[in-house]
Design a protein around this motif. Structure first.
Motif, PDB file in Angstrom:
ATOM      1  N   SER A 401      17.576  70.122 141.464  1.00 11.34           N
ATOM      2  CA  SER A 401      18.061  71.455 141.792  1.00 11.34           C
ATOM      3  C   SER A 401      19.171  71.782 140.816  1.00 11.34           C
ATOM      4  CB  SER A 401      18.568  71.499 143.238  1.00 11.34           C
ATOM      5  OG  SER A 401      19.783  70.776 143.366  1.00 11.34           O
ATOM      6  N   PRO A 402      19.661  73.023 140.810  1.00 12.95           N
ATOM      7  CA  PRO A 402      20.787  73.329 139.912  1.00 12.95           C
ATOM      8  C   PRO A 402      22.026  72.488 140.177  1.00 12.95           C
ATOM      9  CG  PRO A 402      19.751  75.352 140.676  1.00 12.95           C
ATOM     10  CD  PRO A 402      19.139  74.238 141.469  1.00 12.95           C
ATOM     11  N   LYS A 403      22.087  71.812 141.338  1.00 12.27           N
ATOM     12  CA  LYS A 403      23.253  71.017 141.679  1.00 12.27           C
ATOM     13  C   LYS A 403      23.024  69.516 141.560  1.00 12.27           C
ATOM     14  CE  LYS A 403      25.267  74.336 144.945  1.00 12.27           C
ATOM     15  NZ  LYS A 403      25.769  74.511 146.342  1.00 12.27           N
ATOM     16  N   THR A 404      21.788  69.055 141.436  1.00  8.61           N
ATOM     17  CA  THR A 404      21.496  67.626 141.506  1.00  8.61           C
ATOM     18  C   THR A 404      20.457  67.225 140.465  1.00  8.61           C
ATOM     19  OG1 THR A 404      21.907  67.673 143.890  1.00  8.61           O
ATOM     20  CG2 THR A 404      20.761  65.748 143.027  1.00  8.61           C
ATOM     21  N   PHE A 405      20.700  66.104 139.811  1.00  9.38           N
ATOM     22  CA  PHE A 405      19.701  65.536 138.903  1.00  9.38           C
ATOM     23  C   PHE A 405      19.821  64.017 138.931  1.00  9.38           C
ATOM     24  CE2 PHE A 405      23.459  65.622 136.263  1.00  9.38           C
ATOM     25  CZ  PHE A 405      23.358  64.495 135.468  1.00  9.38           C
ATOM     26  N   TYR A 406      18.750  63.348 138.510  1.00 11.96           N
ATOM     27  CA  TYR A 406      18.786  61.893 138.408  1.00 11.96           C
ATOM     28  C   TYR A 406      18.169  61.464 137.090  1.00 11.96           C
ATOM     29  CZ  TYR A 406      13.784  61.643 139.641  1.00 11.96           C
ATOM     30  OH  TYR A 406      12.413  61.784 139.648  1.00 11.96           O
ATOM     31  N   THR A 407      18.530  60.272 136.651  1.00 10.50           N
ATOM     32  CA  THR A 407      17.954  59.669 135.446  1.00 10.50           C
ATOM     33  C   THR A 407      17.481  58.265 135.772  1.00 10.50           C
ATOM     34  OG1 THR A 407      20.125  58.858 134.728  1.00 10.50           O
ATOM     35  CG2 THR A 407      19.416  60.992 133.871  1.00 10.50           C
ATOM     36  N   LEU A 408      16.340  57.926 135.235  1.00 13.72           N
ATOM     37  CA  LEU A 408      15.769  56.589 135.373  1.00 13.72           C
ATOM     38  C   LEU A 408      15.522  56.057 133.975  1.00 13.72           C
ATOM     39  CD1 LEU A 408      14.595  54.326 137.180  1.00 13.72           C
ATOM     40  CD2 LEU A 408      12.393  55.520 137.066  1.00 13.72           C
ATOM     41  N   LYS A 409      16.092  54.895 133.664  1.00 13.10           N
ATOM     42  CA  LYS A 409      16.010  54.335 132.315  1.00 13.10           C
ATOM     43  C   LYS A 409      15.444  52.916 132.349  1.00 13.10           C
ATOM     44  CE  LYS A 409      20.201  56.801 130.839  1.00 13.10           C
ATOM     45  NZ  LYS A 409      19.654  57.640 129.772  1.00 13.10           N
ATOM     46  N   TYR A 410      14.551  52.663 131.418  1.00 13.21           N
ATOM     47  CA  TYR A 410      14.117  51.286 131.146  1.00 13.21           C
ATOM     48  C   TYR A 410      14.501  50.964 129.708  1.00 13.21           C
ATOM     49  CZ  TYR A 410      11.267  47.376 129.681  1.00 13.21           C
ATOM     50  OH  TYR A 410      10.865  46.179 129.162  1.00 13.21           O
ATOM     51  N   SER A 411      15.070  49.792 129.504  1.00 12.09           N
ATOM     52  CA  SER A 411      15.507  49.425 128.157  1.00 12.09           C
ATOM     53  C   SER A 411      15.266  47.947 127.918  1.00 12.09           C
ATOM     54  CB  SER A 411      16.997  49.741 127.967  1.00 12.09           C
ATOM     55  OG  SER A 411      17.791  48.948 128.838  1.00 12.09           O
ATOM     56  N   ASN A 412      15.057  47.613 126.674  1.00  8.93           N
ATOM     57  CA  ASN A 412      15.080  46.213 126.249  1.00  8.93           C
ATOM     58  C   ASN A 412      15.590  46.158 124.824  1.00  8.93           C
ATOM     59  OD1 ASN A 412      12.773  45.648 124.172  1.00  8.93           O
ATOM     60  ND2 ASN A 412      11.793  46.905 125.741  1.00  8.93           N
ATOM     61  N   TYR A 413      16.387  45.166 124.557  1.00  6.47           N
ATOM     62  CA  TYR A 413      16.883  45.009 123.196  1.00  6.47           C
ATOM     63  C   TYR A 413      16.939  43.530 122.842  1.00  6.47           C
ATOM     64  CZ  TYR A 413      21.527  44.341 125.411  1.00  6.47           C
ATOM     65  OH  TYR A 413      22.582  43.915 126.172  1.00  6.47           O
ATOM     66  N   PHE A 414      16.925  43.303 121.546  1.00  2.58           N
ATOM     67  CA  PHE A 414      16.837  41.944 121.005  1.00  2.58           C
ATOM     68  C   PHE A 414      17.747  41.876 119.792  1.00  2.58           C
ATOM     69  CE2 PHE A 414      15.088  38.970 117.924  1.00  2.58           C
ATOM     70  CZ  PHE A 414      14.877  37.837 118.685  1.00  2.58           C
ATOM     71  N   VAL A 415      18.496  40.785 119.672  1.00  3.42           N
ATOM     72  CA  VAL A 415      19.342  40.573 118.505  1.00  3.42           C
ATOM     73  C   VAL A 415      19.252  39.109 118.113  1.00  3.42           C
ATOM     74  CG1 VAL A 415      21.394  40.223 119.954  1.00  3.42           C
ATOM     75  CG2 VAL A 415      21.671  40.785 117.547  1.00  3.42           C
ATOM     76  N   GLN A 416      19.084  38.863 116.831  1.00  3.38           N
ATOM     77  CA  GLN A 416      18.987  37.497 116.312  1.00  3.38           C
ATOM     78  C   GLN A 416      19.930  37.341 115.131  1.00  3.38           C
ATOM     79  OE1 GLN A 416      15.227  36.274 114.465  1.00  3.38           O
ATOM     80  NE2 GLN A 416      15.486  34.219 115.291  1.00  3.38           N
ATOM     81  N   TYR A 417      20.601  36.207 115.107  1.00  2.00           N
ATOM     82  CA  TYR A 417      21.508  35.887 114.013  1.00  2.00           C
ATOM     83  C   TYR A 417      21.130  34.519 113.466  1.00  2.00           C
ATOM     84  CZ  TYR A 417      25.722  34.360 111.584  1.00  2.00           C
ATOM     85  OH  TYR A 417      26.590  33.869 110.651  1.00  2.00           O
ATOM     86  N   ARG A 418      20.953  34.432 112.143  1.00  2.00           N
ATOM     87  CA  ARG A 418      20.601  33.167 111.495  1.00  2.00           C
ATOM     88  C   ARG A 418      21.522  32.943 110.295  1.00  2.00           C
ATOM     89  NH1 ARG A 418      14.691  33.941 109.724  1.00  2.00           N
ATOM     90  NH2 ARG A 418      15.526  36.023 109.335  1.00  2.00           N
ATOM     91  N   SER A 419      21.739  31.663 109.994  1.00  2.00           N
ATOM     92  CA  SER A 419      22.577  31.293 108.860  1.00  2.00           C
ATOM     93  C   SER A 419      22.003  30.030 108.230  1.00  2.00           C
ATOM     94  CB  SER A 419      24.022  31.070 109.312  1.00  2.00           C
ATOM     95  OG  SER A 419      24.828  30.667 108.229  1.00  2.00           O
ATOM     96  N   TYR A 420      21.643  30.102 106.950  1.00  2.00           N
ATOM     97  CA  TYR A 420      21.098  28.938 106.253  1.00  2.00           C
ATOM     98  C   TYR A 420      21.071  29.220 104.754  1.00  2.00           C
ATOM     99  CZ  TYR A 420      16.897  31.863 106.594  1.00  2.00           C
ATOM    100  OH  TYR A 420      16.025  32.919 106.544  1.00  2.00           O
ATOM    101  N   LEU A 421      20.905  28.161 103.978  1.00  2.00           N
ATOM    102  CA  LEU A 421      20.712  28.305 102.534  1.00  2.00           C
ATOM    103  C   LEU A 421      19.235  28.456 102.215  1.00  2.00           C
ATOM    104  CD1 LEU A 421      21.742  28.360  99.643  1.00  2.00           C
ATOM    105  CD2 LEU A 421      21.775  25.857  99.660  1.00  2.00           C
ATOM    106  N   TYR A 422      18.420  27.567 102.770  1.00  2.00           N
ATOM    107  CA  TYR A 422      16.975  27.646 102.639  1.00  2.00           C
ATOM    108  C   TYR A 422      16.370  27.685 104.030  1.00  2.00           C
ATOM    109  CZ  TYR A 422      18.297  25.921  98.010  1.00  2.00           C
ATOM    110  OH  TYR A 422      18.897  25.755  96.797  1.00  2.00           O
ATOM    111  N   LYS A 423      15.357  28.508 104.220  1.00  2.00           N
ATOM    112  CA  LYS A 423      14.808  28.735 105.555  1.00  2.00           C
ATOM    113  C   LYS A 423      14.236  27.463 106.160  1.00  2.00           C
ATOM    114  CE  LYS A 423      11.851  31.961 108.086  1.00  2.00           C
ATOM    115  NZ  LYS A 423      10.954  33.135 107.976  1.00  2.00           N
ATOM    116  N   ASP A 424      13.571  26.663 105.347  1.00  2.00           N
ATOM    117  CA  ASP A 424      12.986  25.420 105.831  1.00  2.00           C
ATOM    118  C   ASP A 424      14.040  24.311 105.783  1.00  2.00           C
ATOM    119  OD1 ASP A 424      11.485  23.238 106.503  1.00  2.00           O
ATOM    120  OD2 ASP A 424      10.136  23.338 104.775  1.00  2.00           O
TER     121      ASP A 424
END
Length: 495
Positions: A401-424
């Protein structure tokens, strides 16, 4: 009821906190309130129409000539008030901020037989924000566009109370870096492992960036230092696009302190970004998109010299068997180099004026080095760092209505951190670790050897969030909601 069930209900009740205020709280939208009146008599004008131009958002005034409009995306609008028998009045450059109420007053003139033109005025930002109950600052897209910044972290550093330490972590009012909450479009993107931001955002894609550094609402949760909230741009009503590119390099007179600083190359720093936005063809402007990309490369200002290769060896401990192997080409090698790539896609579909579904996908990839003084003359033996992250946000916004609203959210996130000289880890280019300990003084420059560090960790988060907001009176708004998160963490620190 069992004791455990009572405790669960108590926690659930506390979680469903209800907040009363004269402004929108903890959302990704703003609010307009105001009054329409006869400019000659001062009498209120009921049932006048107030419309945000180029949108379907608006309201009608009540018997007291007052109105409010909620659930407005942040941005700059032209707001028009009209009523039969009166001249239209438009206020330009009305800035709507996240979690903020903007006040407007429309004094309409009775229309004469000459049928005069509409009255157009320009809005001014008030010096004092009366409904501000916390220490907060907002930066809009137009302000970011005029700033000499390269990332949204640079924008944050320009805000009062925020500093960046030598490791690149941001601190708000002296708090720990892990005590800052990061949100994108109302969804938390704080890395549960480190507390930092999991996904970086290209500053071109930001509609508004808000920093809260005191008196946080319970909605944010686990916040000790500050809140950084980012709202990304929505699709434009017409097809638009643009881009920018710049080049540069670092210069200094201090050649002794900064090796190779006198070698100036305009392409050592390059930044290029593109964006395109608009409606999807044949969708009757119900479906729109915003897409932006950015590539950034910076060789840095700290260089090493390739005097030694990782396979070289030396012996300085015994004067009788002293030797030094030096096979490098003595060329300069950047040692605090960084490369970053960003992408942002937002798609919005308007089922009707009251129901909107949007998808926002963001991703970034970066590779960089951290200067290690021990490897100044063996620069090819030190590790590189890699960071990769993405997030998906699916949002349903329903104006009940002009006075009421709702929000529904789905989220997923991914973060990766690597440190090396050679991958293998079994790469044959790794040499005997004893080459890293060929000096009695452990702080001397290394004349060979490879950094044996292999580090890998990632965080994956899935979440569902539901909020409902209602304007129960002219001055009071109620909001409540639920949030569920599931975290997956992985760490492998092999040396």
């Amino acid at each position: 009821m069992k004791k455990q069930d009572k405790l669960l209900w108590l926690v659930f009740t506390l979680f469903l906190c209800v907040f009363f205020s004269g402004r929108a709280i903890g959302g990704q939208t703003g609010k307009l309130v105001g009054k329409v009146f006869d400019v000659d008599s001062g009498d209120p004008l009921p049932y006048a129409n107030v419309i945000l131009e180029k949108t379907t958002i608006g309201a009608a005034t009540d018997m007291n000539g007052e109105f409010f409009v909620i659930n407005i995306p942040p941005g700059v609008y032209t707001v028009t008030a009209s009523m039969l028998g009166y001249q239209k009045m438009s206020i330009k450059n009305v800035q709507v901020f996240v979690d903020h109420t903007t006040h407007l007053r429309f004094g309409l003139k009775p229309m004469t037989l000459s049928l005069g033109k509409s009255v157009i005025v320009t809005a001014e930002q008030p010096l004092i924000q009366k409904d501000l109950t916390s220490t907060a600052s907002s930066v809009t897209a137009s302000e970011i566009r005029n700033m000499p910044v390269e990332s949204f972290e640079d924008v944050l550093q320009l805000q009062a109370g925020i500093v960046k330490d030598s490791r690149g972590d941001l601190h708000i009012r002296g708090g720990r870096a892990s005590e800052v909450a990061y949100l994108i479009n109302g969804v938390s993107v704080s890395d549960p492992f480190s507390g930092g931001v999991a996904v970086e955002v290209n500053q071109e894609a930001i509609q508004e960036l808000k920093v809260i550094s005191g008196t946080f609402n319970a909605e944010y949760g686990k916040v000790m230092s500050g809140v950084v909230e980012i709202v990304t741009k929505d699709p434009s009503s017409t097809l638009t696009g643009g881009g920018s590119i710049y080049f540069g390099d670092y210069v200094s007179r201090d050649k002794k302190l900064f090796y190779n600083i006198d070698s100036v190359s305009p392409t050592d720093i390059t930044n290029g970004q593109l964006y395109v936005s608009g409606p999807i063809p044949f969708s009757k402007k119900k479906l729109g998109f915003y897409l932006s990309t950015r590539a950034y490369h910076n060789e840095g200002w700290l260089y090493g010299q390739r005097r030694f290769n990782p396979s070289d060896s030396s012996n300085f401990q015994n004067p009788t068997s002293f030797y030094m192997q030096e096979t490098g080409d003595k060329k300069p090698v950047p040692m605090n180099e960084q490369k970053k790539y960003y992408a942002n896609l937002k798609v919005v579909y308007h089922f009707n004026p009251s129901v909107t579904i949007s998808y926002n996908g963001l991703g970034n990839y970066s590779t960089y080095r951290k200067y290690n003084h021990l490897f100044k003359y063996n620069p090819d033996g030190d590790v590189h760092h890699y960071s990769y992250g993405y997030t998906h946000i699916l949002t349903l916004n329903h104006m009940i209505s002009p006075k009421t609203f709702y929000t529904l959210k789905y989220s997923n996130y991914f973060v990766q951190y690597r440190s090396y000289l050679y991958k293998d880890p079994n790469d044959r280019r790794y040499v005997n670790p004893e080459l890293l300990r060929n000096r009695e003084d452990s702080y001397s420059f290394l004349t060979g050897g490879t950094n044996m560090t292999h580090f890998n960790r990632y965080s994956a988060v899935e979440g569902i969030k539901f909020d409902i907001t209602s304007q129960v009176s002219k001055s009071h708004q109620i909001k409540t909601g639920l949030e569920y998160k599931y975290n997956t963490l992985y760490l492998n620190n092999g040396v």
